[in-house]
Design an enzyme around this catalytic site. Structure first.
Site, PDB file in Angstrom:
ATOM      1  N   GLY A 244       9.990   5.589  25.125  1.00 20.87           N
ATOM      2  CA  GLY A 244       9.857   5.849  26.387  1.00 20.87           C
ATOM      3  C   GLY A 244      10.926   7.150  26.894  1.00 20.87           C
ATOM      4  O   GLY A 244      10.405   7.382  28.156  1.00 20.87           O
ATOM      5  N   GLU A 281      11.774   2.217  19.702  1.00 19.36           N
ATOM      6  CA  GLU A 281      10.889   3.209  18.782  1.00 19.36           C
ATOM      7  C   GLU A 281      10.407   4.642  20.095  1.00 19.36           C
ATOM      8  O   GLU A 281       9.581   4.361  20.573  1.00 19.36           O
ATOM      9  CB  GLU A 281       9.606   2.374  19.232  1.00 19.36           C
ATOM     10  CG  GLU A 281       9.429   1.627  18.533  1.00 19.36           C
ATOM     11  CD  GLU A 281       8.540   0.407  19.155  1.00 19.36           C
ATOM     12  OE1 GLU A 281       7.432   0.796  19.945  1.00 19.36           O
ATOM     13  OE2 GLU A 281       8.110  -0.636  18.626  1.00 19.36           O
ATOM     14  N   GLY A 283      10.157   8.929  20.570  1.00 24.52           N
ATOM     15  CA  GLY A 283       8.991   9.305  20.078  1.00 24.52           C
ATOM     16  C   GLY A 283       9.691  10.914  20.862  1.00 24.52           C
ATOM     17  O   GLY A 283      10.183  11.428  20.448  1.00 24.52           O
ATOM     18  N   ARG A 284       9.224  10.729  22.326  1.00 20.06           N
ATOM     19  CA  ARG A 284       9.350  11.850  22.611  1.00 20.06           C
ATOM     20  C   ARG A 284      10.493  12.756  22.768  1.00 20.06           C
ATOM     21  O   ARG A 284      10.367  13.708  22.191  1.00 20.06           O
ATOM     22  CB  ARG A 284       8.764  12.280  24.089  1.00 20.06           C
ATOM     23  CG  ARG A 284       8.796  13.235  25.090  1.00 20.06           C
ATOM     24  CD  ARG A 284       8.910  12.397  26.090  1.00 20.06           C
ATOM     25  NE  ARG A 284       7.177  11.868  27.072  1.00 20.06           N
ATOM     26  CZ  ARG A 284       6.473  12.635  26.810  1.00 20.06           C
ATOM     27  NH1 ARG A 284       5.878  13.107  27.044  1.00 20.06           N
ATOM     28  NH2 ARG A 284       5.129  11.477  27.006  1.00 20.06           N
ATOM     29  N   TYR A 324      -2.650  14.764  31.961  1.00 15.48           N
ATOM     30  CA  TYR A 324      -1.303  14.648  33.550  1.00 15.48           C
ATOM     31  C   TYR A 324      -1.011  15.489  33.790  1.00 15.48           C
ATOM     32  O   TYR A 324      -0.456  15.271  34.977  1.00 15.48           O
ATOM     33  CB  TYR A 324      -0.566  14.389  32.160  1.00 15.48           C
ATOM     34  CG  TYR A 324      -0.522  13.681  30.566  1.00 15.48           C
ATOM     35  CD1 TYR A 324      -0.932  12.497  30.782  1.00 15.48           C
ATOM     36  CD2 TYR A 324       0.077  14.443  29.576  1.00 15.48           C
ATOM     37  CE1 TYR A 324      -1.302  11.398  29.658  1.00 15.48           C
ATOM     38  CE2 TYR A 324      -0.256  13.373  28.351  1.00 15.48           C
ATOM     39  CZ  TYR A 324      -1.021  12.308  28.266  1.00 15.48           C
ATOM     40  OH  TYR A 324      -0.567  11.111  27.381  1.00 15.48           O
ATOM     41  N   CYS A 350     -13.910  26.466  27.491  1.00 12.35           N
ATOM     42  CA  CYS A 350     -15.054  26.814  29.147  1.00 12.35           C
ATOM     43  C   CYS A 350     -14.693  25.553  29.388  1.00 12.35           C
ATOM     44  O   CYS A 350     -16.244  24.995  29.323  1.00 12.35           O
ATOM     45  CB  CYS A 350     -16.626  26.861  28.081  1.00 12.35           C
ATOM     46  SG  CYS A 350     -16.273  28.845  27.540  1.00 12.35           S
ATOM     47  N   GLU A 351     -13.367  25.433  30.453  1.00 13.76           N
ATOM     48  CA  GLU A 351     -13.603  24.508  31.359  1.00 13.76           C
ATOM     49  C   GLU A 351     -12.673  25.129  32.162  1.00 13.76           C
ATOM     50  O   GLU A 351     -11.724  25.567  31.769  1.00 13.76           O
ATOM     51  CB  GLU A 351     -12.399  23.107  30.576  1.00 13.76           C
ATOM     52  CG  GLU A 351     -13.174  22.341  29.328  1.00 13.76           C
ATOM     53  CD  GLU A 351     -13.678  21.165  29.761  1.00 13.76           C
ATOM     54  OE1 GLU A 351     -14.033  20.720  30.863  1.00 13.76           O
ATOM     55  OE2 GLU A 351     -14.985  20.762  29.132  1.00 13.76           O
ATOM     56  N   TYR A 378       3.989  15.515  21.678  1.00 15.42           N
ATOM     57  CA  TYR A 378       2.144  15.109  22.165  1.00 15.42           C
ATOM     58  C   TYR A 378       1.745  16.251  22.328  1.00 15.42           C
ATOM     59  O   TYR A 378       0.755  17.155  23.901  1.00 15.42           O
ATOM     60  CB  TYR A 378       2.099  14.525  23.452  1.00 15.42           C
ATOM     61  CG  TYR A 378       3.326  13.194  23.636  1.00 15.42           C
ATOM     62  CD1 TYR A 378       2.528  11.975  22.750  1.00 15.42           C
ATOM     63  CD2 TYR A 378       4.622  12.810  23.298  1.00 15.42           C
ATOM     64  CE1 TYR A 378       3.395  10.586  22.017  1.00 15.42           C
ATOM     65  CE2 TYR A 378       5.164  12.121  23.595  1.00 15.42           C
ATOM     66  CZ  TYR A 378       4.323  10.337  22.694  1.00 15.42           C
ATOM     67  OH  TYR A 378       4.858   9.034  22.268  1.00 15.42           O
TER      68      TYR A 378
HETATM   69  C1  LIG Z   1       3.764   5.724  22.492  1.00 16.38           C
HETATM   70  C2  LIG Z   1       4.615   4.187  21.865  1.00 16.38           C
HETATM   71  C3  LIG Z   1       6.554   4.874  21.975  1.00 16.38           C
HETATM   72  C4  LIG Z   1       6.431   6.056  21.760  1.00 16.38           C
HETATM   73  O1  LIG Z   1       7.058   6.819  23.226  1.00 16.38           O
HETATM   74  P1  LIG Z   1       7.783   7.220  23.586  1.00 16.38           P
HETATM   75  O2  LIG Z   1       7.738   7.613  25.423  1.00 16.38           O
HETATM   76  O3  LIG Z   1       7.368   9.069  22.772  1.00 16.38           O
HETATM   77  O4  LIG Z   1       9.648   7.607  23.385  1.00 16.38           O
HETATM   78  C5  LIG Z   1       6.725   3.783  21.009  1.00 16.38           C
HETATM   79  N1  LIG Z   1       6.338   2.353  20.616  1.00 16.38           N
HETATM   80  C6  LIG Z   1       4.979   2.061  21.563  1.00 16.38           C
HETATM   81  C7  LIG Z   1       4.443   1.035  21.009  1.00 16.38           C
HETATM   82  C8  LIG Z   1       4.513   3.471  21.998  1.00 16.38           C
HETATM   83  O5  LIG Z   1       2.673   3.257  21.965  1.00 16.38           O
END
Ligand SMILES: *Cc1c(COP(=O)(O)O)cnc(C)c1O
Length: 422
Positions: A244, A281, A283-284, A324, A350-351, A378
């Site tokens: 997150g 965990e 991601g972004r 978003y 077409c939106e 994303y």
């Molecule tokens: C999407 C997600 C993440 C990663 O979130 P980011 O904002 O991309 O860091 C981690 N854990 C779970 C369970 C997720 O669904």
């Protein structure tokens, strides 16, 4: 505003470059729309987490839904990362990219029986379980397979991550996780089931979080539970604080990963939990600022109230603005001189919701190449074939050299599984 993606992204005599490669030249060589990522930026992002985790038992599980391209997964697997997956398809991608199942955590509210079976056979490190029903089913599937499923419960700590409602996941009224009040009962239930082995605790409170405080609040709630669960004789080896962490799209200044981790570890130590393995965990924050989407200006349509710049990338290539109302920086790859006008940068779909940016001050001509910044997360992962548009190609810059890691999709690919009526 500093350039999102700096220092990997920089201007050299006006020419916008990623890892020293001219983006205008890449767009002309490989065609558009084109995603381009810096491997160096990704590896440095992991290194920032690692720096603060040095000397501690830990596992960084890249949340691959942010960008699941095989070469990106391979990059993280070779860097020693594990993966956070949310489907059996993601598991197959990890394995295809050379990742190890023993470093995979399986998240998600809707795992199917077949997905559980496949993950057990592959030997994932643990299942992050989100409901009682899922505990029961997972236990049944594990018993039928003659295996034991390692489980961690995803707790909903009921803290406000201060982010967009669609990407906030840690509040009571979200669909995610097991309510904090019910967690102890869920742990008792999990410990009583024959096919399960309780190994940890998990949470994930949202995405694009730009402050440390929501993490510390969630961590405190988690540690309260760890203590309560262990008081009942159920041992927990790891604490997973989720992902997150935000990135820079505009003027946000999220904490650096090492700063976030340092603050978390201080709290963990202060509460006497320093011996536990820490899982994260992200991601972004590992890929978002490492990538851009390149697109060519097709037409300019100046108007009485609005000027439209129509480009060859659309909401099917990059969904975040439409979905978003996300603001993403748009830069000319080779800016020209002249007087800027305010342009709505829109795609061919077409939106009316098909826009990449609104009211952007740019000097433009058809044939110019534009870069949408901070598009490494994303972006391609949410791309679709809406309007029968083939998905973009992807380039990974490895030591500053472009490698085509995904060919541009062909229209034939889109029709490959379809049948005409006899
Ligand atoms: C999407 C997600 C993440 C990663 O979130 P980011 O904002 O991309 O860091 C981690 N854990 C779970 C369970 C997720 O669904």
């Amino acid at each position: 505003m500093s350039l999102p993606g700096a220092p990997y992204l920089a201007r050299h005599g006006g020419d916008l470059q990623l890892d020293g490669c001219s983006l205008d030249a890449l767009a002309r060589e490989f065609g558009t729309p084109l995603y381009v990522y810096s491997q160096r930026a990704m590896l440095d992002a992991v290194a920032s987490y690692r720096r603060a985790l040095a000397g501690r038992p830990h596992l960084i599980c890249y949340a691959m839904k942010a960008n699941p391209s095989l070469a990106v997964l391979q990059t993280f697997a070779q860097a020693g990362c594990g993966f956070d997956i949310v489907s059996a398809g993601e598991l197959e991608r990890v394995l295809a990219a050379g990742g190890e199942a023993s470093r995979v955590v399986f998240s998600g509210v809707g795992k199917t029986r077949a997905e559980m079976r496949r993950a057990l056979q592959a030997g994932v490190r643990c299942f992050n379980v989100e409901s009682h029903g899922e505990l029961d089913l997972l236990s049944q599937v594990a018993v039928a397979e003659g295996r034991t499923a390692p489980v961690s419960l995803r707790i909903n700590p009921d803290v406000d991550a201060g982010t967009h409602p669609y990407i906030s996941t840690g509040l009571k009224d979200n669909k995610f996780g097991i309510a904090h009040d019910e967690a102890l009962a869920s742990y008792r239930h999990a410990a009583s089931l024959p096919g399960l082995q309780v190994v940890g605790i998990d949470c994930h409170i949202g995405s694009q979080i730009t402050q440390v405080e929501p993490y510390l609040d969630a961590l405190d709630r988690l540690l309260d539970l760890v203590e309560a669960v262990e008081a009942e004789g159920i041992a927990l080896q790891h604490i997973d604080v989720g992902g997150g962490l935000g990135i820079q799209y505009a003027t946000e200044a999220p904490p650096q990963a090492d700063e976030l981790v340092t603050r978390l570890l201080q709290r963990i130590d202060a509460r006497g939990h320093g011996h536990r393995e820490l899982l994260m965990e992200p991601g972004r924050s590992l890929v978002g600022n490492a990538g851009v989407l390149l697109t060519e200006v097709l037409y300019l349509k100046p108007g009485a109230t609005k000027n439209f710049c129509i480009v060859d990338a659309a909401m099917n290539d990059l969904m975040r603005p439409a979905m978003y109302e996300a603001w993403m920086a748009i830069e000319a790859c080779r800016p020209r001189g002249g007087t800027a006008a305010a342009w709505d940068v829109v795609g061919p779909v077409c939106e009316s919701g098909d826009w990449l940016g609104r009211g952007r001050e740019l000097v433009l001509q058809p044939g110019d190449m534009l870069a949408v910044l901070s598009a490494g997360a994303y972006g391609m992962s949410m791309a679709s074939n809406y309007n029968s548009r083939a998905r973009a190609a992807e380039i990974l810059l490895v030591d500053g050299r472009p490698v085509l890691v995904r060919e541009r999709e062909q229209i034939q690919d889109l029709m490959a599984r379809e049948r005409l009526l006899p």
